[in-house]
Design an enzyme around this catalytic site. Structure first.
Site, PDB file in Angstrom:
ATOM      1  N   GLY A 267       0.839  -1.193   0.000  1.00 20.73           N
ATOM      2  CA  GLY A 267       0.000   0.000   0.000  1.00 20.73           C
ATOM      3  C   GLY A 267       0.878   1.248   0.000  1.00 20.73           C
ATOM      4  O   GLY A 267       2.099   1.156  -0.152  1.00 20.73           O
ATOM      5  N   ARG A 307       0.965  -1.680   6.245  1.00 23.58           N
ATOM      6  CA  ARG A 307       1.017  -0.454   7.037  1.00 23.58           C
ATOM      7  C   ARG A 307      -0.279   0.359   6.976  1.00 23.58           C
ATOM      8  O   ARG A 307      -0.810   0.781   7.998  1.00 23.58           O
ATOM      9  CB  ARG A 307       2.180   0.387   6.506  1.00 23.58           C
ATOM     10  CG  ARG A 307       2.504   1.600   7.343  1.00 23.58           C
ATOM     11  CD  ARG A 307       3.444   2.523   6.581  1.00 23.58           C
ATOM     12  NE  ARG A 307       4.628   1.906   6.044  1.00 23.58           N
ATOM     13  CZ  ARG A 307       5.803   1.829   6.667  1.00 23.58           C
ATOM     14  NH1 ARG A 307       5.926   2.332   7.871  1.00 23.58           N
ATOM     15  NH2 ARG A 307       6.843   1.261   6.081  1.00 23.58           N
ATOM     16  N   ARG A 343      11.468   1.257  15.147  1.00 28.99           N
ATOM     17  CA  ARG A 343      11.470   2.113  13.952  1.00 28.99           C
ATOM     18  C   ARG A 343      12.296   3.399  14.108  1.00 28.99           C
ATOM     19  O   ARG A 343      13.058   3.737  13.217  1.00 28.99           O
ATOM     20  CB  ARG A 343      10.034   2.443  13.510  1.00 28.99           C
ATOM     21  CG  ARG A 343       9.190   1.198  13.195  1.00 28.99           C
ATOM     22  CD  ARG A 343       7.874   1.519  12.505  1.00 28.99           C
ATOM     23  NE  ARG A 343       8.114   1.934  11.133  1.00 28.99           N
ATOM     24  CZ  ARG A 343       8.112   3.172  10.713  1.00 28.99           C
ATOM     25  NH1 ARG A 343       7.819   4.150  11.538  1.00 28.99           N
ATOM     26  NH2 ARG A 343       8.384   3.448   9.470  1.00 28.99           N
ATOM     27  N   TYR A 347      15.302   3.277  11.556  1.00 32.01           N
ATOM     28  CA  TYR A 347      15.097   4.052  10.318  1.00 32.01           C
ATOM     29  C   TYR A 347      15.167   5.558  10.546  1.00 32.01           C
ATOM     30  O   TYR A 347      14.916   6.318   9.619  1.00 32.01           O
ATOM     31  CB  TYR A 347      13.708   3.768   9.727  1.00 32.01           C
ATOM     32  CG  TYR A 347      13.344   2.315   9.613  1.00 32.01           C
ATOM     33  CD1 TYR A 347      14.087   1.456   8.807  1.00 32.01           C
ATOM     34  CD2 TYR A 347      12.260   1.797  10.299  1.00 32.01           C
ATOM     35  CE1 TYR A 347      13.744   0.126   8.704  1.00 32.01           C
ATOM     36  CE2 TYR A 347      11.904   0.472  10.184  1.00 32.01           C
ATOM     37  CZ  TYR A 347      12.654  -0.360   9.392  1.00 32.01           C
ATOM     38  OH  TYR A 347      12.305  -1.676   9.285  1.00 32.01           O
ATOM     39  N   CYS A 385      20.359   0.120  26.377  1.00 29.60           N
ATOM     40  CA  CYS A 385      21.706   0.685  26.383  1.00 29.60           C
ATOM     41  C   CYS A 385      22.237   0.853  24.961  1.00 29.60           C
ATOM     42  O   CYS A 385      23.142   0.123  24.531  1.00 29.60           O
ATOM     43  CB  CYS A 385      22.621  -0.191  27.223  1.00 29.60           C
ATOM     44  SG  CYS A 385      22.037  -0.270  28.907  1.00 29.60           S
ATOM     45  N   GLU A 386      21.636   1.740  24.240  1.00 31.33           N
ATOM     46  CA  GLU A 386      22.038   2.101  22.875  1.00 31.33           C
ATOM     47  C   GLU A 386      21.745   3.583  22.728  1.00 31.33           C
ATOM     48  O   GLU A 386      20.646   4.019  23.079  1.00 31.33           O
ATOM     49  CB  GLU A 386      21.175   1.359  21.833  1.00 31.33           C
ATOM     50  CG  GLU A 386      21.379  -0.123  21.739  1.00 31.33           C
ATOM     51  CD  GLU A 386      22.622  -0.511  20.945  1.00 31.33           C
ATOM     52  OE1 GLU A 386      23.174   0.341  20.209  1.00 31.33           O
ATOM     53  OE2 GLU A 386      23.058  -1.669  21.087  1.00 31.33           O
TER      54      GLU A 386
HETATM   55  N1  LLP Z   1       4.495  -6.793  -0.043  1.00 30.84           N
HETATM   56  C1  LLP Z   1       5.795  -7.083   0.073  1.00 30.84           C
HETATM   57  C2  LLP Z   1       6.423  -8.029  -0.861  1.00 30.84           C
HETATM   58  C3  LLP Z   1       6.555  -6.485   1.087  1.00 30.84           C
HETATM   59  O1  LLP Z   1       7.842  -6.770   1.200  1.00 30.84           O
HETATM   60  C4  LLP Z   1       5.934  -5.564   1.968  1.00 30.84           C
HETATM   61  C5  LLP Z   1       6.688  -4.906   3.022  1.00 30.84           C
HETATM   62  C6  LLP Z   1       4.554  -5.313   1.818  1.00 30.84           C
HETATM   63  C7  LLP Z   1       3.871  -5.943   0.791  1.00 30.84           C
HETATM   64  C8  LLP Z   1       3.776  -4.404   2.723  1.00 30.84           C
HETATM   65  O2  LLP Z   1       4.198  -3.087   2.692  1.00 30.84           O
HETATM   66  P1  LLP Z   1       3.332  -1.954   3.387  1.00 30.84           P
HETATM   67  O3  LLP Z   1       1.969  -1.924   2.749  1.00 30.84           O
HETATM   68  O4  LLP Z   1       3.226  -2.307   4.815  1.00 30.84           O
HETATM   69  O5  LLP Z   1       4.075  -0.689   3.168  1.00 30.84           O
HETATM   70  N2  LLP Z   1       9.772  -2.405   8.777  1.00 30.84           N
HETATM   71  C9  LLP Z   1       9.628  -1.314   7.824  1.00 30.84           C
HETATM   72  C10 LLP Z   1       8.772  -1.696   6.644  1.00 30.84           C
HETATM   73  C11 LLP Z   1       9.266  -2.939   5.946  1.00 30.84           C
HETATM   74  C12 LLP Z   1       8.362  -3.357   4.830  1.00 30.84           C
HETATM   75  C13 LLP Z   1       8.769  -4.662   4.266  1.00 30.84           C
HETATM   76  N3  LLP Z   1       7.934  -5.129   3.228  1.00 30.84           N
HETATM   77  C14 LLP Z   1       9.052  -0.106   8.559  1.00 30.84           C
HETATM   78  O6  LLP Z   1       8.757  -0.211   9.748  1.00 30.84           O
HETATM   79  O7  LLP Z   1       8.919   0.969   7.987  1.00 30.84           O
END
Ligand code: LLP
Length: 467
Positions: A267, A307, A343, A347, A385-386
């Site tokens: 998304g 997300r 996060r 990031y 502790c970071e």
């Molecule tokens: N499809 C695939 C193949 C993916 O790798 C991902 C996310 C999604 C769908 C879903 O994406 P979304 O709709 O949630 O943007 N941990 C990171 C985000 C990593 C996303 C990995 N893949 C963060 O917290 O920003």
């Protein structure tokens, strides 16, 4: 322009007290303890309805990206609304199935799927849950059919899928993941669509692999998978990547490898700090412009939002441990840090942090970061502790003191799913609020649970035989 909300409408300040669907969150924190995540069920429903409504002209198959928030209550809620699931591991696959998704409505992505994962995806008799009645609750895991789609990423993987499918006597439906060669995403850790990333294959290799599928009796080539990256705020980049998908689909058709599934991945971005984010309607328009003609020709569009469906429907509650004066700075230390929400550390992501109880005139409505005029500034930091364990640096925040509860907003996606026990901090609890009732949907981890698997270290360890 007023900032965009960063939480679903279920989260509101009422006379200076934060509530979720009428449940007072400071009292919830008193009752259950902190840190804990709180999810707004109606907020998730609202996001799902808005998204499917906007995309309706394309009649897409929605595959919720379980990695965003794998809590079974969330998976169950979304599968109950009709969503299928996008998974990237056997653990996620089992959650998707336990949460009520039919196997045929699950697709399986990932660059390094293992044989055991593929076997369980194709035949329930190989599921690790085969004898776990406590989890399966009477459902017959052995009888479940093969997974709907495998999003394959390499020739080596396709050969393994073919071999395992033939061994099990099934045919695996597969898409092949295109690397569109387009760079987009909030930061380099979530940019996956550029040529140098580990994901997918360039168009020539996809073509060759689609042809190879024709020689493999265990694999049925169904179409393309493309995921540009997460937190995509610039729809022009998505448009460009979709262009690459359609161009390749045309070439595959011409090569006698018809494409009937177009899986276009994640998304769009959500607002974390009141910044604008693409609307569902704008996303739908971008998709429709490129994919509309293919849908008219009978192709099926698939999307994998994570997300967008859950981020704003969740908050992390944490309690202030100490307010520390350090020179001219005020440092608010809390009982949750990067262990609970990684996060910001990983990031540099910003999340709005605000006390769950504040003077009514300091309560944002709708919930979005206020301009902070007249407020003192503080750092909000976790216990780990970071030096990166900082939720907010030099931010305006109403005065808080030891014992106050803070809410970290927009924490419903990639919060709990990325939590860890670094520094031997137990995993947080999770709560779902629905129709004014709060229910624990994951117990807080106790210290006994945290430490039990390590007891072997005291008892001399378990010898590995046969080496
Ligand atoms: N499809 C695939 C193949 C993916 O790798 C991902 C996310 C999604 C769908 C879903 O994406 P979304 O709709 O949630 O943007 N941990 C990171 C985000 C990593 C996303 C990995 N893949 C963060 O917290 O920003």
């Amino acid at each position: 322009v007023s900032p965009h909300p960063v939480a679903t409408p279920g989260f509101r300040y009422d006379a200076g007290r934060l509530a979720c669907a009428g449940v007072d969150l400071s009292r919830l924190a008193d009752a259950l303890g902190t840190p804990c995540y709180v999810y707004d069920a109606e907020g998730v429903r609202g996001r799902y309805r808005s998204l499917t409504g906007a995309l309706a002209p394309l009649a897409p198959l929605v595959r919720y990206a379980v990695k965003a928030n794998p809590n079974l209550a969330v998976v169950r809620l979304l599968s109950g609304l009709g969503a299928g699931m996008d998974v990237v591991s056997l653990g996620e696959l089992e959650r998707a199935w336990l949460g009520g998704a039919a196997m045929g409505d699950i697709c399986f992505a990932g660059v390094a799927k293992g044989d055991a994962e593929l076997r369980a995806a194709l035949d329930g008799r190989h599921s690790p849950l085969l004898h776990e009645r406590r989890l399966t609750r009477g459902r017959d895991v052995a009888a479940r059919g093969p997974i709907g789609l495998i999003n394959a990423e390499s020739a080596s993987e396709i050969e393994r899928v073919d071999a395992i499918a033939r061994e099990l006597g099934v045919v695996a439906n597969a898409t092949i993941r295109l690397n569109p060669g387009v760079s987009a995403g909030a930061n380099d850790k979530v940019r996956v669509g550029e040529g140098a990333s580990k994901f997918g294959l360039p168009p020539e290799d996809v073509l060759a692999l689609a042809r190879r599928c024709g020689e493999l009796p265990g694999v049925r080539f169904r179409g393309l998978h493309m995921h540009l990256g997460s937190q995509i705020a610039d729809l022009a980049r998505l448009d460009e990547a979709l262009g690459a998908v359609v161009e390749l689909a045309d070439r595959l058709d011409a090569a006698g490898r018809p494409v009937d599934v177009l899986n276009v991945g994640a998304g769009v971005a959500v607002s974390y700090m009141g910044e604008p984010a693409p609307s569902d309607a704008a996303w739908a328009e971008t998709l429709a412009r490129r994919l509309g003609p293919r849908v008219e020709g009978g192709a099926t569009v698939m999307v994998e939002p994570g997300r967008e469906l859950v981020a704003q429907a969740g908050v992390l509650l944490t309690r202030v441990r100490h307010v520390k004066r350090a020179g001219t700075r005020t440092i608010v230390t809390t009982d949750a840090g990067l262990n609970a929400l990684v996060r910001p550390a990983m990031y540099g992501a910003a999340h709005m942090v605000w006390p769950a109880v504040c003077p009514p005139d300091a309560a944002p409505d709708p919930i979005a970061p206020p301009d902070g005029r007249g407020l003192a500034r503080a750092d909000v930091v976790g216990p780990v502790c970071e030096s990166s364990d900082v939720f907010a640096r030099d931010r305006p925040i109403p005065p808080v003191e030891r014992g106050d509860v803070l809410a970290v907003f927009t924490a419903g996606a990639y919060g709990m799913s990325m939590a860890m026990t670094f520094n031997d901090l137990p995993m947080p609890a999770e709560v779902m609020v629905d129709a004014g009732v709060a229910r624990v949907v994951r117990e807080p981890q106790g210290y006994a649970d945290l430490l039990a698997p390590t007891a072997l270290g005291l008892a001399g360890g378990r010898e590995i035989g046969g080496l």
